[in-house]
Structures are given as C-alpha cells and as structure tokens.
Scaffold this motif. Structure first.
Motif, PDB file in Angstrom:
ATOM      1  N   LYS A 173      -8.243  -2.259  -0.421  1.00  0.00           N
ATOM      2  CA  LYS A 173      -8.243  -1.158  -0.971  1.00  0.00           C
ATOM      3  C   LYS A 173      -6.832  -2.432  -1.460  1.00  0.00           C
ATOM      4  O   LYS A 173      -6.234  -3.770  -1.613  1.00  0.00           O
ATOM      5  CB  LYS A 173      -6.971  -0.885   0.199  1.00  0.00           C
ATOM      6  N   THR A 174      -6.252  -1.686  -3.102  1.00  0.00           N
ATOM      7  CA  THR A 174      -4.795  -2.414  -3.690  1.00  0.00           C
ATOM      8  C   THR A 174      -3.837  -1.395  -2.939  1.00  0.00           C
ATOM      9  O   THR A 174      -3.806   0.135  -3.386  1.00  0.00           O
ATOM     10  CB  THR A 174      -5.472  -2.298  -5.416  1.00  0.00           C
ATOM     11  N   ILE A 175      -2.660  -2.086  -2.831  1.00  0.00           N
ATOM     12  CA  ILE A 175      -1.610  -1.223  -2.401  1.00  0.00           C
ATOM     13  C   ILE A 175      -0.859  -1.631  -3.842  1.00  0.00           C
ATOM     14  O   ILE A 175      -0.212  -2.696  -4.363  1.00  0.00           O
ATOM     15  CB  ILE A 175      -1.009  -1.467  -1.053  1.00  0.00           C
ATOM     16  N   THR A 176       0.188  -0.298  -4.371  1.00  0.00           N
ATOM     17  CA  THR A 176       1.013  -0.646  -5.611  1.00  0.00           C
ATOM     18  C   THR A 176       2.448  -0.183  -5.267  1.00  0.00           C
ATOM     19  O   THR A 176       3.249   0.127  -5.833  1.00  0.00           O
ATOM     20  CB  THR A 176       0.539   0.138  -6.978  1.00  0.00           C
ATOM     21  N   GLU A 177       2.135   0.048  -3.940  1.00  0.00           N
ATOM     22  CA  GLU A 177       4.002   0.921  -2.980  1.00  0.00           C
ATOM     23  C   GLU A 177       3.628   0.663  -1.649  1.00  0.00           C
ATOM     24  O   GLU A 177       2.662   0.036  -1.015  1.00  0.00           O
ATOM     25  CB  GLU A 177       3.672   2.789  -3.338  1.00  0.00           C
ATOM     26  N   ASN A 178       5.192   0.200  -0.971  1.00  0.00           N
ATOM     27  CA  ASN A 178       5.680   0.177   0.172  1.00  0.00           C
ATOM     28  C   ASN A 178       4.979   1.132   1.295  1.00  0.00           C
ATOM     29  O   ASN A 178       5.300   2.535   0.405  1.00  0.00           O
ATOM     30  CB  ASN A 178       7.117  -0.683  -0.154  1.00  0.00           C
ATOM     31  N   GLY A 179       4.145   0.561   1.831  1.00  0.00           N
ATOM     32  CA  GLY A 179       4.536   2.458   3.102  1.00  0.00           C
ATOM     33  C   GLY A 179       3.152   2.251   3.694  1.00  0.00           C
ATOM     34  O   GLY A 179       2.888   0.574   3.894  1.00  0.00           O
ATOM     35  N   THR A 180       3.026   3.069   4.627  1.00  0.00           N
ATOM     36  CA  THR A 180       2.338   2.672   5.615  1.00  0.00           C
ATOM     37  C   THR A 180       0.609   3.265   5.387  1.00  0.00           C
ATOM     38  O   THR A 180       0.626   4.315   5.203  1.00  0.00           O
ATOM     39  CB  THR A 180       2.551   2.562   7.257  1.00  0.00           C
ATOM     40  N   TYR A 181      -0.471   2.463   5.840  1.00  0.00           N
ATOM     41  CA  TYR A 181      -1.547   2.784   5.319  1.00  0.00           C
ATOM     42  C   TYR A 181      -2.649   2.642   6.114  1.00  0.00           C
ATOM     43  O   TYR A 181      -2.270   2.308   7.066  1.00  0.00           O
ATOM     44  CB  TYR A 181      -2.295   1.874   4.170  1.00  0.00           C
ATOM     45  N   ASP A 182      -3.324   4.189   7.063  1.00  0.00           N
ATOM     46  CA  ASP A 182      -4.427   4.476   7.179  1.00  0.00           C
ATOM     47  C   ASP A 182      -5.589   4.259   6.820  1.00  0.00           C
ATOM     48  O   ASP A 182      -5.709   4.994   6.024  1.00  0.00           O
ATOM     49  CB  ASP A 182      -3.423   5.586   8.528  1.00  0.00           C
ATOM     50  N   ALA A 183      -6.658   3.507   7.471  1.00  0.00           N
ATOM     51  CA  ALA A 183      -8.275   3.355   6.908  1.00  0.00           C
ATOM     52  C   ALA A 183      -9.012   4.744   6.837  1.00  0.00           C
ATOM     53  O   ALA A 183      -9.001   5.258   5.661  1.00  0.00           O
ATOM     54  CB  ALA A 183      -8.192   2.363   7.435  1.00  0.00           C
ATOM     55  N   ASP A 197     -13.225   3.001   8.022  1.00  0.00           N
ATOM     56  CA  ASP A 197     -12.920   2.940   9.690  1.00  0.00           C
ATOM     57  C   ASP A 197     -11.786   1.620   9.451  1.00  0.00           C
ATOM     58  O   ASP A 197     -11.358   1.118  10.177  1.00  0.00           O
ATOM     59  CB  ASP A 197     -14.386   2.041   9.892  1.00  0.00           C
ATOM     60  N   GLY A 198     -11.650   0.456   8.062  1.00  0.00           N
ATOM     61  CA  GLY A 198     -11.213  -0.015   8.167  1.00  0.00           C
ATOM     62  C   GLY A 198     -11.195  -1.184   6.711  1.00  0.00           C
ATOM     63  O   GLY A 198     -11.812  -0.185   6.082  1.00  0.00           O
ATOM     64  N   TYR A 199     -10.517  -2.213   6.379  1.00  0.00           N
ATOM     65  CA  TYR A 199     -10.075  -2.957   5.557  1.00  0.00           C
ATOM     66  C   TYR A 199     -10.675  -3.797   5.285  1.00  0.00           C
ATOM     67  O   TYR A 199     -10.314  -4.900   6.295  1.00  0.00           O
ATOM     68  CB  TYR A 199      -8.510  -2.300   4.827  1.00  0.00           C
ATOM     69  N   SER A 200     -11.550  -4.263   4.551  1.00  0.00           N
ATOM     70  CA  SER A 200     -12.052  -5.372   4.285  1.00  0.00           C
ATOM     71  C   SER A 200     -11.754  -6.914   3.474  1.00  0.00           C
ATOM     72  O   SER A 200     -11.701  -8.330   4.171  1.00  0.00           O
ATOM     73  CB  SER A 200     -13.987  -5.690   3.921  1.00  0.00           C
ATOM     74  N   ASN A 241       0.262  -5.263  -4.889  1.00  0.00           N
ATOM     75  CA  ASN A 241       0.836  -5.202  -5.446  1.00  0.00           C
ATOM     76  C   ASN A 241       1.941  -4.779  -5.824  1.00  0.00           C
ATOM     77  O   ASN A 241       1.908  -4.063  -6.778  1.00  0.00           O
ATOM     78  CB  ASN A 241      -0.563  -5.316  -6.700  1.00  0.00           C
ATOM     79  N   VAL A 242       3.080  -4.840  -5.247  1.00  0.00           N
ATOM     80  CA  VAL A 242       4.255  -4.081  -5.309  1.00  0.00           C
ATOM     81  C   VAL A 242       5.495  -4.659  -6.226  1.00  0.00           C
ATOM     82  O   VAL A 242       5.898  -5.800  -6.681  1.00  0.00           O
ATOM     83  CB  VAL A 242       4.544  -3.430  -3.849  1.00  0.00           C
ATOM     84  N   SER A 243       5.136  -3.293  -7.172  1.00  0.00           N
ATOM     85  CA  SER A 243       6.555  -4.475  -8.356  1.00  0.00           C
ATOM     86  C   SER A 243       8.177  -4.548  -7.505  1.00  0.00           C
ATOM     87  O   SER A 243       8.121  -3.616  -6.359  1.00  0.00           O
ATOM     88  CB  SER A 243       6.860  -3.221  -9.434  1.00  0.00           C
ATOM     89  N   GLY A 244       8.606  -5.353  -8.101  1.00  0.00           N
ATOM     90  CA  GLY A 244      10.069  -4.754  -7.249  1.00  0.00           C
ATOM     91  C   GLY A 244      10.644  -3.754  -7.838  1.00  0.00           C
ATOM     92  O   GLY A 244      11.621  -3.971  -6.754  1.00  0.00           O
ATOM     93  N   GLY A 245      10.609  -3.367  -8.727  1.00  0.00           N
ATOM     94  CA  GLY A 245      12.174  -2.461  -8.509  1.00  0.00           C
ATOM     95  C   GLY A 245      12.781  -2.180  -8.630  1.00  0.00           C
ATOM     96  O   GLY A 245      13.239  -3.096  -9.708  1.00  0.00           O
ATOM     97  N   GLY A 246      14.118  -1.496  -8.356  1.00  0.00           N
ATOM     98  CA  GLY A 246      15.718  -1.947  -8.457  1.00  0.00           C
ATOM     99  C   GLY A 246      16.244  -3.039  -7.681  1.00  0.00           C
ATOM    100  O   GLY A 246      17.178  -3.167  -7.802  1.00  0.00           O
ATOM    101  N   GLY A 247      15.625  -3.607  -7.009  1.00  0.00           N
ATOM    102  CA  GLY A 247      15.510  -5.054  -6.424  1.00  0.00           C
ATOM    103  C   GLY A 247      15.946  -5.959  -6.656  1.00  0.00           C
ATOM    104  O   GLY A 247      15.887  -7.113  -5.503  1.00  0.00           O
ATOM    105  N   GLY A 248      15.178  -5.897  -8.176  1.00  0.00           N
ATOM    106  CA  GLY A 248      14.663  -7.444  -8.159  1.00  0.00           C
ATOM    107  C   GLY A 248      15.685  -8.156  -8.736  1.00  0.00           C
ATOM    108  O   GLY A 248      15.632  -9.821  -8.937  1.00  0.00           O
ATOM    109  N   SER A 249      16.831  -7.231  -9.687  1.00  0.00           N
ATOM    110  CA  SER A 249      17.678  -8.596 -10.009  1.00  0.00           C
ATOM    111  C   SER A 249      19.287  -7.868  -9.668  1.00  0.00           C
ATOM    112  O   SER A 249      19.552  -6.481  -9.294  1.00  0.00           O
ATOM    113  CB  SER A 249      17.407  -8.344 -11.744  1.00  0.00           C
ATOM    114  N   LEU A 250      19.753  -9.010  -9.680  1.00  0.00           N
ATOM    115  CA  LEU A 250      20.964  -8.915  -9.830  1.00  0.00           C
ATOM    116  C   LEU A 250      22.058  -8.672 -10.641  1.00  0.00           C
ATOM    117  O   LEU A 250      21.775  -9.787 -11.700  1.00  0.00           O
ATOM    118  CB  LEU A 250      21.724  -9.652  -8.638  1.00  0.00           C
TER     119      LEU A 250
END
Lengths: 197, 87
Positions: free
Chosen positions: A55-65, A71-74, A79-88
């Motif tokens: 599985k490739t995850i691109t967004e924050n969250g809770t994932y269930d196989a 039955d599961g992830y091997s 690869n979650v982008s920084g969004g608005g929290g990246g730069s001050l």
C-alpha cells in the motif's frame, strides 16, 4: 513398490508421532491422525496467513487492511506531502490606528494551519480598552483559538480566552487576525510580530 | 528586508516588514514609525488618523460605552476578599 531401504519402524513411528503432534497443536485438535490422509486433511484445514498487499499512503489518516479487501500489508510506502505545515512565514506590522483586526500578507496562498501574533514593544501597552497581548491559533483548520489580553490600561492580564472557532481567517495570501468576540481585544499602535505555518 | 505600508483612502493604516501591500524604503518606514510614536493623545470622542503626508487628522467619534470586564474567577475573588491586588 520399490523396496530398497531398511526402516527402523520404532524410529519411523516416533517421527510420525512428532509430525502428528505438531499438526494437532497447530490445528487445535487432539484427534487421532491416520497417515497420510489424516495428516493431509488437518494440514489443509489450517488457515493460511491471509492476503497481504502493498500500500502507498499519500494522506494522513487511519488505515485498515480490511478496507482494501486484504488481511494485512506486506509493505507500506508513505508519501504524505507537507501541506501548509511545511514552511514558516513571518513578518511585522505596526498599525497606525488602534484596530480590532489586522491583515498580514503571507506572500503566497499556501494554506495556513497555525499562527501566532504578539506585540514586540517593550513599552507597556496603554489603551482605553482591552489590548491583545497574544493571539494563538492552533490545530488544523483553526479549530482552536486562544487570545491573551489585558484589561483597560494594560495593568493586568486577563485569563486567556479560548475559542472553539477561528479568530483568524485566510483569503488567498491574506491572513486576518481578529481580536473581536465575546470579549473584544484591540491591537494597539505598536510593533506586532506574527508567525504562521 | 522588505518594508511595506498599507494605505486606505489617503490614510496610512499600518506599516510592516514582509510580503504584500505597497513597498517602501527603510527610510520611509522609519519616518512612519516615528510619526506613529508621536500620535496625539486620543480621547473618547476624538481620534486621529495618519495621512499620507505623515500629519495627523482628527475626527470625532460617538463615545462608545465601556465594555463589561470579564467576571473574575474564584481565585481573583479570593484575592479581592483577602485584600490582594484588584484591577
């Protein structure tokens, strides 16, 4: 049938018993197992390890196989982008008039999720009304705002006021701090520093 | 460092450092800051706004009733009862 080896029947019985015990233990049974049909039946009945997927995850969250019919992830690739929290982003602003709202320019329309503005003046703030001493917006999407203010004349600080809603708003690259509310506070004509990220 | 000013209808509303608004020189920024520091004392009826020529223009406002102060919490009430600092 080719007969080309001598077999120690005692040793063979012992070895088969060891294998049968292992099958019974894994299968959760104590039944007598006949060789070979009973062995095969019990081994076939043992559940497999399940279906594992990558599985490739691109967004924050809770994932269930199970949501992916697995039955599961091997293997999981995050690869979650920084969004608005990246730069001050930061800057200063000195209002020429006492005001309840301040607009600052972020320089870009990146979504801001946290911000703080504080007066940088060493001169005590004097005012005919309440004064903003600090405003902090925390959590994603401005779910919580905290305004620290003083009483009239700036002689003492009030208990910080916490709002569940936003006390700032963003329109494109403009961020507006708003001291108004159930208890309203004003920005004085002193230097304020702001930070947003 | 980039300096800016915010102008609205021939009045300077604010100055600052950072992005946006009308870029100005550091010298102009400092002169506006100096003008803000020398703002005439306001009253409940008379306010002042800063013109682009860095002079202050007075204007009258309706006196606003004072906003009620927040109710003191239990600790502040105890301080008052015990003779501590009150506002």
């Amino acid at each position: 049938m080719a007969v080309d080896k001598l077999v120690d029947s005692t040793q063979l019985d012992s070895d088969l018993t060891s294998v049968a015990n292992a099958i019974r233990t894994k299968g959760g049974t104590s039944a007598q197992l006949a060789f070979p049909a009973g062995f095969v039946r019990e081994i076939d009945a043992i559940p497999t390890g399940g279906t594992l997927i990558t599985k490739t995850i691109t967004e924050n969250g809770t994932y269930d196989a199970e949501d992916d019919d697995a039955d599961g992830y091997s293997e999981v690739t995050v690869n979650v982008s920084g969004g608005g929290g990246g730069s001050l982003k930061s800057g200063t602003i000195t209002p020429a008039e006492r005001t309840m709202t301040l607009d600052v320019n972020l320089g870009s329309a990146d979504t801001i999720t946290n911000a703080v503005i504080v007066p940088a003046s060493e001169t005590p703030l004097k005012s005919a009304g309440r004064t903003v001493f600090a405003m902090v917006i925390i959590n994603e999407s401005y779910k919580k705002s905290i305004v620290c203010g003083s009483n009239s004349g700036g002689s003492s600080l009030f208990t910080p006021v916490t709002y569940d809603g936003s006390k700032i708003s963003q329109s494109g690259s403009t961020l507006t701090f708003n001291g108004g509310g159930t208890t309203s506070y004003y920005f004085e004509t002193v230097l304020y520093r702001w930070f947003a990220w | 460092m980039r300096f800016y000013k915010i102008i609205n209808d021939q009045y300077i509303k604010a100055v600052g450092t950072g992005h946006g608004w009308t870029e100005i020189s550091e010298e102009e920024y400092e002169s506006i800051i100096t003008a803000i520091h020398n703002k005439p004392q306001e009253t409940a009826e008379i306010r002042y706004r800063l013109k682009t020529d860095l002079t202050w223009e007075s204007y009258e406002v309706e006196p606003t009733p004072p906003m009620p102060e927040p109710e003191p919490d239990a600790e502040e009430i105890l301080d008052i009862l015990l003779g501590g600092d009150a506002e």
